[in-house]
Write a protein that holds these residues in place. Structure first.
Motif, mmCIF file in Angstrom:
data_model
loop_
_atom_site.group_PDB
_atom_site.id
_atom_site.type_symbol
_atom_site.label_atom_id
_atom_site.label_comp_id
_atom_site.label_asym_id
_atom_site.label_seq_id
_atom_site.Cartn_x
_atom_site.Cartn_y
_atom_site.Cartn_z
ATOM 1 N N GLY A 1 1.283 -5.235 6.057
ATOM 2 C CA GLY A 1 0.833 -4.637 7.311
ATOM 3 C C GLY A 1 1.892 -3.870 8.081
ATOM 4 O O GLY A 1 1.615 -3.335 9.150
ATOM 5 N N ARG A 2 3.115 -3.791 7.557
ATOM 6 C CA ARG A 2 4.193 -3.059 8.216
ATOM 7 C C ARG A 2 4.596 -1.848 7.401
ATOM 8 O O ARG A 2 4.726 -1.931 6.172
ATOM 9 C CB ARG A 2 5.425 -3.964 8.389
ATOM 10 N N LEU A 3 4.816 -0.728 8.077
ATOM 11 C CA LEU A 3 5.349 0.450 7.412
ATOM 12 C C LEU A 3 6.838 0.208 7.195
ATOM 13 O O LEU A 3 7.615 0.201 8.149
ATOM 14 C CB LEU A 3 5.125 1.699 8.269
ATOM 15 N N VAL A 4 7.227 -0.041 5.943
ATOM 16 C CA VAL A 4 8.605 -0.444 5.667
ATOM 17 C C VAL A 4 9.511 0.696 5.201
ATOM 18 O O VAL A 4 10.727 0.584 5.261
ATOM 19 C CB VAL A 4 8.661 -1.601 4.631
ATOM 20 N N ASP A 5 8.901 1.786 4.730
ATOM 21 C CA ASP A 5 9.718 2.897 4.245
ATOM 22 C C ASP A 5 8.864 4.153 4.218
ATOM 23 O O ASP A 5 7.648 4.086 4.027
ATOM 24 C CB ASP A 5 10.264 2.596 2.844
ATOM 25 N N LEU B 1 5.268 16.997 3.708
ATOM 26 C CA LEU B 1 5.017 16.006 2.667
ATOM 27 C C LEU B 1 5.256 14.625 3.274
ATOM 28 O O LEU B 1 6.290 14.398 3.907
ATOM 29 C CB LEU B 1 5.962 16.240 1.494
ATOM 30 N N ASN B 2 4.299 13.723 3.124
ATOM 31 C CA ASN B 2 4.395 12.372 3.669
ATOM 32 C C ASN B 2 4.107 11.348 2.571
ATOM 33 O O ASN B 2 3.023 11.359 1.989
ATOM 34 C CB ASN B 2 3.374 12.161 4.792
ATOM 35 N N VAL B 3 5.079 10.483 2.319
ATOM 36 C CA VAL B 3 4.912 9.380 1.372
ATOM 37 C C VAL B 3 5.427 8.132 2.071
ATOM 38 O O VAL B 3 6.555 8.115 2.566
ATOM 39 C CB VAL B 3 5.722 9.617 0.070
ATOM 40 N N GLY B 4 4.590 7.097 2.145
ATOM 41 C CA GLY B 4 4.998 5.882 2.836
ATOM 42 C C GLY B 4 4.645 4.628 2.067
ATOM 43 O O GLY B 4 3.795 4.651 1.174
ATOM 44 N N LEU B 5 5.284 3.546 2.438
ATOM 45 C CA LEU B 5 5.014 2.256 1.818
ATOM 46 C C LEU B 5 4.757 1.227 2.911
ATOM 47 O O LEU B 5 5.568 1.051 3.821
ATOM 48 C CB LEU B 5 6.198 1.806 0.958
ATOM 49 N N SER B 6 3.609 0.571 2.825
ATOM 50 C CA SER B 6 3.238 -0.488 3.759
ATOM 51 C C SER B 6 3.276 -1.815 3.021
ATOM 52 O O SER B 6 2.681 -1.959 1.955
ATOM 53 C CB SER B 6 1.825 -0.224 4.289
ATOM 54 N N LYS B 7 3.998 -2.780 3.595
ATOM 55 C CA LYS B 7 4.068 -4.131 3.024
ATOM 56 C C LYS B 7 3.658 -5.121 4.097
ATOM 57 O O LYS B 7 4.199 -5.090 5.208
ATOM 58 C CB LYS B 7 5.494 -4.462 2.575
ATOM 59 N N ILE C 1 7.463 9.664 -4.665
ATOM 60 C CA ILE C 1 6.807 8.356 -4.834
ATOM 61 C C ILE C 1 7.703 7.449 -5.678
ATOM 62 O O ILE C 1 7.936 6.288 -5.328
ATOM 63 C CB ILE C 1 5.417 8.504 -5.488
ATOM 64 N N LYS C 2 8.231 7.984 -6.777
ATOM 65 C CA LYS C 2 9.114 7.201 -7.648
ATOM 66 C C LYS C 2 10.350 6.737 -6.893
ATOM 67 O O LYS C 2 10.781 5.588 -7.022
ATOM 68 C CB LYS C 2 9.519 8.025 -8.873
ATOM 69 N N LYS C 3 10.929 7.652 -6.088
ATOM 70 C CA LYS C 3 12.117 7.310 -5.308
ATOM 71 C C LYS C 3 11.812 6.182 -4.317
ATOM 72 O O LYS C 3 12.582 5.224 -4.194
ATOM 73 C CB LYS C 3 12.602 8.543 -4.539
ATOM 74 N N LEU C 4 10.687 6.274 -3.635
ATOM 75 C CA LEU C 4 10.289 5.258 -2.653
ATOM 76 C C LEU C 4 10.062 3.904 -3.324
ATOM 77 O O LEU C 4 10.522 2.868 -2.830
ATOM 78 C CB LEU C 4 9.015 5.719 -1.936
ATOM 79 N N TYR D 1 0.831 -1.197 0.000
ATOM 80 C CA TYR D 1 0.000 0.000 0.000
ATOM 81 C C TYR D 1 0.867 1.249 0.000
ATOM 82 O O TYR D 1 1.817 1.365 0.784
ATOM 83 C CB TYR D 1 -0.907 0.020 1.228
ATOM 84 N N LEU D 2 0.497 2.191 -0.862
ATOM 85 C CA LEU D 2 1.136 3.489 -0.891
ATOM 86 C C LEU D 2 0.328 4.414 0.011
ATOM 87 O O LEU D 2 -0.904 4.427 -0.054
ATOM 88 C CB LEU D 2 1.150 4.016 -2.330
ATOM 89 N N LEU D 3 1.016 5.176 0.875
ATOM 90 C CA LEU D 3 0.366 6.080 1.823
ATOM 91 C C LEU D 3 0.772 7.507 1.472
ATOM 92 O O LEU D 3 1.971 7.811 1.394
ATOM 93 C CB LEU D 3 0.795 5.750 3.256
ATOM 94 N N LEU D 4 -0.210 8.389 1.260
ATOM 95 C CA LEU D 4 0.074 9.757 0.819
ATOM 96 C C LEU D 4 -0.640 10.793 1.678
ATOM 97 O O LEU D 4 -1.826 10.653 1.967
ATOM 98 C CB LEU D 4 -0.364 9.948 -0.635
ATOM 99 N N ASP D 5 0.099 11.851 2.034
ATOM 100 C CA ASP D 5 -0.488 12.966 2.769
ATOM 101 C C ASP D 5 0.246 14.245 2.400
ATOM 102 O O ASP D 5 1.472 14.309 2.502
ATOM 103 C CB ASP D 5 -0.391 12.728 4.284
#
Length: 197
Positions: free
Chosen positions: A21-25, A13-19, A43-46, A3-7
């Motif tokens: 069920g864990r926030l991995v980056d 600026l908040n961009v996150g990646l959940s794999k 987003i591309k960098k993440l 899951y991509l998380l955006l805010d």
């Protein structure tokens, strides 16, 4: 389950990646007036850093407000376009909800300008005061009434100090509680200003 998380509802600026069920980056930093230029490259960098293709995303969670008029539109537009193009569900969530202290009573505030505040009050998983814009005088009374609650958000405009939360960690934790939306056209920003003008 990726899951991509955006805010982009505030100056951060908040961009996150959940794999699984864990926030991995995550990428989080103050980004004044540049979120529209910065979010897509981040987003591309993440995604590149985690060796993940957009087609491997399961869904996208995005904050829908209240918050900065332009900021809300940046993350939401990107999320809607990606969800539509990839045919994956979109998970809209309140900005105030993800800024609360999870599993504890909290009052979440952001400056709505014109002597008003965006406010919501949560007690663990229950919403005690739904997201709304109130005059600052009323907000101060609510704070006084709930003096034992955690105070969170952008509080400098009221000369208050409060707690900071990890927005992306909260988004990840709340992901399982949010109902996905498959028709992205149904998702609208939560501005909350109209009824108070």
């Amino acid at each position: 389950m990726n899951y991509l998380l955006l805010d982009s509802s505030s100056v951060t600026l908040n961009v996150g990646l959940s794999k699984q069920g864990r926030l991995v980056d995550q990428i989080t930093y103050p980004c004044f007036q540049r979120q529209s230029e910065s979010m897509v490259p981040e987003i591309k960098k993440l995604m590149k850093r985690n060796k993940l293709k957009p087609t491997e995303l399961t869904g996208i969670m995005v904050t829908i407000g209240p918050g900065s008029y332009t900021g809300l539109r940046i993350a939401l537009t990107i999320a809607k376009v990606m969800a539509f193009a990839l045919k994956i569900p979109l998970y809209p969530i309140s900005t105030l909800k993800v800024n609360g202290v999870l599993n504890a009573p909290s009052i979440v505030l952001f400056n709505a300008r014109s002597n008003r505040s965006y406010i919501a009050i949560f007690n663990k998983n229950k919403t005690l005061l739904k997201e709304q814009a109130l005059p600052n005088e009323e907000v101060k009374k609510l704070i006084k009434k709930h003096y034992h609650y955690h105070l969170v958000g952008d509080l400098k405009y009221l000369n208050l100090t409060g707690e900071q939360v990890d927005v992306l960690a909260n988004m990840n934790a709340l992901l399982k509680t949010v109902k996905p939306v498959r028709d992205v056209n149904q998702v609208k920003p939560m501005y909350l200003k109209e009824s108070y003008l």
